[in-house]
Design an enzyme around this catalytic site. Sequence first.
Site, short mmCIF file in Angstrom:
data_model
loop_
_atom_site.label_atom_id
_atom_site.label_comp_id
_atom_site.label_asym_id
_atom_site.label_seq_id
_atom_site.Cartn_x
_atom_site.Cartn_y
_atom_site.Cartn_z
CG HIS A 26 45.76 32.74 43.11
ND1 HIS A 26 47.02 33.03 42.71
CD2 HIS A 26 45.27 31.89 42.16
CE1 HIS A 26 47.29 32.42 41.57
NE2 HIS A 26 46.24 31.72 41.21
CG ASP B 239 48.10 34.35 45.76
OD1 ASP B 239 48.34 33.14 45.75
OD2 ASP B 239 47.67 35.02 44.81
C1 XLS Z 1 49.53 28.77 36.55
C2 XLS Z 1 48.75 29.93 36.22
C3 XLS Z 1 48.25 30.74 37.40
C4 XLS Z 1 47.11 31.61 36.96
C5 XLS Z 1 46.24 32.10 38.05
O1 XLS Z 1 50.19 28.16 35.73
O2 XLS Z 1 49.49 30.73 35.33
O3 XLS Z 1 49.28 31.46 37.96
O4 XLS Z 1 47.57 32.71 36.24
O5 XLS Z 1 45.66 31.07 38.75
#
Ligand code: XLS
Length: 438
Positions: free
Chosen positions: A100, A103
């Site tokens: 993301h 992150d």
């Molecule tokens: C959250 C999601 C997230 C997505 C990406 O539950 O799994 O991690 O994979 O935003």
Amino acid sequence: MAAFPDIPKVQYEGPDSNNPLAFRWYNPEEVVEGKTMKEHLRFTICYWHTFRGNGSDPFGAGTMQRPWDDGSESVENACSRVPVAFELFEKLGVPYYAFHDRDVAPEGGSLSETNSNFEAVAKVLKSEQERTGIKLLWGTANMFSHPRFMHGAATTCNADVYAYCGAQVKKALEVTHELGGENYVFWGGREGYQNLYNTDMKRELDHLAKFFHMAVDYAKEIGFTGQFLIEPKPKEPTKHQYDSDAAACLNFLRAYDLMGHFKLNIETNHATLAGHTMMHELEYAGMQGGLGSIDANTGDLMLGWDTDQFPTDYYLCTQIMLVLLKYGIAPGGVNFDAKVRRESFEPIDLFYAHIGGMDAFAKGLKVAAAIRADNALDGFVADRYSSFDEGIGKQIENGEVGFKELEAYMLEKGDVDPNKSGRQEFLENVVNRYMDKS
Ligand code: XLS
Ligand code: NI
Ligand code: NI
């Protein structure tokens, strides 16, 4: 300086190995159904859990203070984290990673500061990608953590927030493109609602569709040809998320003329939260040409939330691989959207976790391929529906008959031929046999 100096590159040693830092099933160059395991599985490590996860949960603070991380939200800290991540990716031998925007780089005091933080870290990501040959499977924008998204992101009631999201995804798309990302994901954590008394659902969904069309248009403008993906999840953090499962997503995509541009990124723990098996979600998406990629993890039978644990269950991985071999996964991949437990706070646990997940998928791949080689399930299924291969069944499938013809056929016949057994138990035993042999 190496962050994991005592950990060598993880090697394949075969099923009899007792070395906890070796693969027992994942042999990257082994050929299965004409392709190497590495090509089939397209393993991906996610940055958020593996490098930003700190073991916190809704009831307690983080438990993991990583030796390479000074704990600050500085760009400098963000940049020095990147080579550590790539050291881990390299030592595990994974070909891909995913992130993301927030992150990898910290939020700044304004959008322009945030963007330049992101650009600074993207430069380091790019040079590490070039150094190692590790590629970006997908990028995405975090539009759920910051308080500004409290009413939603592209489904917010606040037009300014919507505009912010447009700007944020624009940037995330540019960076994903710059880094050669093969896909771009939307997971709508705040795209949903808590209460219909205060929600205009129709308007929110119209806005969301417009947003996706804007993304498609902008991708075209900048020459990004990666696959767009929506990641279904029924709830958490919102009570009701619009992308609740594969069926809801596909209906949305069709209703808003987006089918040609999007596929789905299916996550195991989200499937189970929706009351489905992972295999169901994969098959439902796959049969409609909508299977794009997977987030490989698992939930916990005893806990009702998205625990994002590493997948270690051979049966689960076999079921997943049966569907992935059938429909294919590229340009998607097997992304470990999974985190170590908060008690597993040592860096070496990151290795054990990924090794276990990669081995379970490699084992699942081998078992699924062996089942397919003998046509052990598909053959049974084909035979089960064989009454539709000829006679009245074929006429039904060809659209040659209506109720009148069906009535005439049945009046003449009097009653149906007895059916064949579904043989569920027999087939479960068949899968066990392949589990033992492969
Ligand atoms: C959250 C999601 C997230 C997505 C990406 O539950 O799994 O991690 O994979 O935003
Ligand atoms: Ni996910
Ligand atoms: Ni999740």
